[in-house]
Write an enzyme that holds these catalytic residues in place. Structure first.
Site, short mmCIF file in Angstrom:
data_model
loop_
_atom_site.label_atom_id
_atom_site.label_comp_id
_atom_site.label_asym_id
_atom_site.label_seq_id
_atom_site.Cartn_x
_atom_site.Cartn_y
_atom_site.Cartn_z
CG ASP A 1 23.20 -2.15 -13.79
OD1 ASP A 1 22.96 -3.34 -14.10
OD2 ASP A 1 23.53 -1.80 -12.65
CB CYS B 1 -4.95 2.00 5.64
SG CYS B 1 -4.58 2.39 3.93
CB CYS C 1 -0.73 2.28 5.65
SG CYS C 1 -1.37 0.72 5.05
CB CYS D 1 -0.90 -0.01 1.23
SG CYS D 1 -1.83 1.51 1.41
CB CYS E 1 -4.77 -1.15 1.83
SG CYS E 1 -3.72 -1.05 3.28
ZN LIG Z 1 -2.95 1.03 3.36
#
Ligand SMILES: [Zn+2]
Length: 489
Positions: free
Chosen positions: A354, A230, A209, A206, A228
């Site tokens: 690279d 949150c 968070c 997320c 999520c």
């Molecule tokens: Zn979250």
């Protein structure tokens, strides 16, 4: 007066540079900005509506397609279709498309903008719409860098009154929602698309968070239906794709009950087409024009470009990063037909010096019995071969041919469908080699692979070689321009 001087000197510099055999793609912009340092602000004078398109993958296709559709619908459009997407490139496009006296009045500006250049570009000229495609780690950039990049981009937009067209399936892109602008979201429905699954090197955490996101559907990379604990979750799209299918010429999308056949190859192009369609619909373009525009679109070189060699199909796609390589592979491995696979890797500045990013590609997925031979090619062919070996591909199926021409000729002799994936600087030589081998070239009809001059009379055949030279020069110019703009950063 100073502005006029900037335009004149920019134009002059472009002509001089071209006459000396240089590319001249960004030179007019560089010179104009020497005379008038904030030259790009004049973009407002020439277009009523300004659209910027940014993101890691797909911005060139989305921008070119949107510009084509708007033109097809009768709009006057200014665009930077040369792919010069930094502030000097945009300035150059403006110089080139402005007359010696006065300003051309366009309705719409469609500009592809490099992600890192967006703050600078916006500070000179803010858009009305910003389209954000996706964010993937570009080669070696780690999550932290993507995070920082997005923060900087968001900060640069904060004070402007703009509308955002966001790919809501990408949690990174969804972060732009917190800007509290007018947001238009796009996304693919849960069962819209048969993407082949592959292990994901992208972050699934997320962005708000840092907890792990829960996915009910993954389309590819971190793109899908996520949420999520949150509260951060995929936004409900305003324009959503119900179904993506392979049509005759390319993928066919069904968006809110309307069917859109396209000429774009590759399932992942569904997002690019969806964003372009959404842009047009938002500007009030009738879906009939969009449908017709989509089937008349022919896209740029080396993007899922097809060739027919001795009646056998060849496909070529540019890859720049693991995410792009993974969608390319999943597209290439969709069918169970017997086939050959070539991976051409160079390590020039434009490719990324690279090359360790190839270890993030899910080559394991390409380890299939139906693939007859795997060719490692390009300057770093040995690294490709090693990567293939670690993907579990039997050594007897791996062949190392660093020379691109040798790789093509060897594969051609087997007469099997061939799928080629190549980094930036391999692309123009490959297009040149494959175009020369393409069947239709001899028949005089529209050939796949080279730029066509439709009215070329038969008696002008001797100049065909010359035409190829121009093509080559043009593609070389792209490469050169890219490299020089990188250095200018
Ligand atoms: Zn979250």
């Amino acid at each position: 007066m100073r502005t006029r001087m900037a335009i004149w000197s920019g134009k002059m510099a472009g002509i001089l540079s071209k006459s000396m055999g240089n590319d001249g793609t960004t030179i007019p912009g560089v010179v104009a900005r020497k005379v008038d340092p904030l030259f790009l602000r004049h973009l407002r004078k020439t277009a009523k509506t300004i659209i910027y398109i940014t993101g890691t993958n797909g911005k060139t296709t989305t921008a070119n397609l949107a510009a084509h559709l708007l033109r097809f619908a009768g709009k006057k459009v200014i665009a930077n279709l040369e792919g010069s997407n930094m502030v000097t490139g945009l300035s150059a496009a403006l110089v080139r498309q402005t007359p010696l006296v006065g300003w051309r009045v366009n309705e719409i500006a469609v500009m592809e903008v490099d992600e890192a250049s967006l703050p600078k570009v916006v500070s000179e000229c803010a858009p009305d719409y910003l389209i954000v495609t996706n964010f993937f780690r570009d080669q070696l950039d780690r999550y932290g860098e993507v995070d920082l990049l997005i923060k900087k981009m968001k900060e640069s937009l904060r004070t402007f009154d703009i509308k955002l067209i966001l790919n809501g399936d990408d949690p990174f892109v969804h972060r732009f929602s917190s800007l509290q602008k007018e947001n238009i979201y796009v996304g693919l429905d849960a069962n819209a698309c048969p993407f082949q699954s592959y292990s994901m090197a992208e972050s699934k955490y997320c962005p708000e968070c840092q907890n792990e996101l829960t996915y009910t559907t993954i389309h590819y990379g971190q793109l899908g239906h996520y949420k999520c604990s949150c509260g951060f979750s995929r936004p409900e799209p305003n324009f959503s794709v119900e179904k993506v299918e392979n049509g005759i010429q390319g993928v066919r999308l069904s968006v809110d009950g309307v069917s859109y056949p396209t000429t774009l190859k590759g399932m992942y192009n569904a997002y690019n087409a969806l964003l372009a369609i959404t842009m047009c619909r938002t500007l009030g373009i009738d879906s009939k024009y969009i449908q017709d525009g989509l089937v008349s679109y022919h896209k740029g070189n080396g993007r899922m470009q097809e060739f027919s060699i001795n009646g056998v199909k060849w496909k070529l796609n540019l890859v720049k990063n693991p995410a792009g390589a993974n969608v390319t592979l999943s597209e290439y491995m969709l069918t169970k037909e017997k086939k050959q696979f070539i991976f051409c890797l160079n390590d020039e500045l434009a490719d990324g010096e690279d090359i360790s990013w190839i270890w993030d590609i899910d080559l394991e997925m390409a380890n299939r019995s139906e693939v007859d031979i795997y060719i490692a090619s390009g300057k770093r062919a040995y690294d490709v071969a090693l990567r293939m070996k670690y993907a579990g591909i039997p050594s007897e199926k791996i062949m190392i041919l660093p020379n691109l021409k040798e790789a093509v000729f060897y594969t051609k002799s087997k007469a099997l469908p061939t799928y080629v994936m190549a980094t930036y600087t391999c692309l123009s030589p490959l297009i040149s080699i494959l175009s020369r081998e393409t069947d239709k070239l001899e028949k005089g009809d529209e050939n796949i692979g080279t730029a066509t001059i439709p009215l070329l009379p038969r008696y002008l055949k001797p100049v065909w070689g010359q035409r190829k030279y121009h093509m080559f020069k043009k593609t070389m110019r792209m490469a050169g321009n890219y490299a020089s703009s990188r250095r200018n950063k």
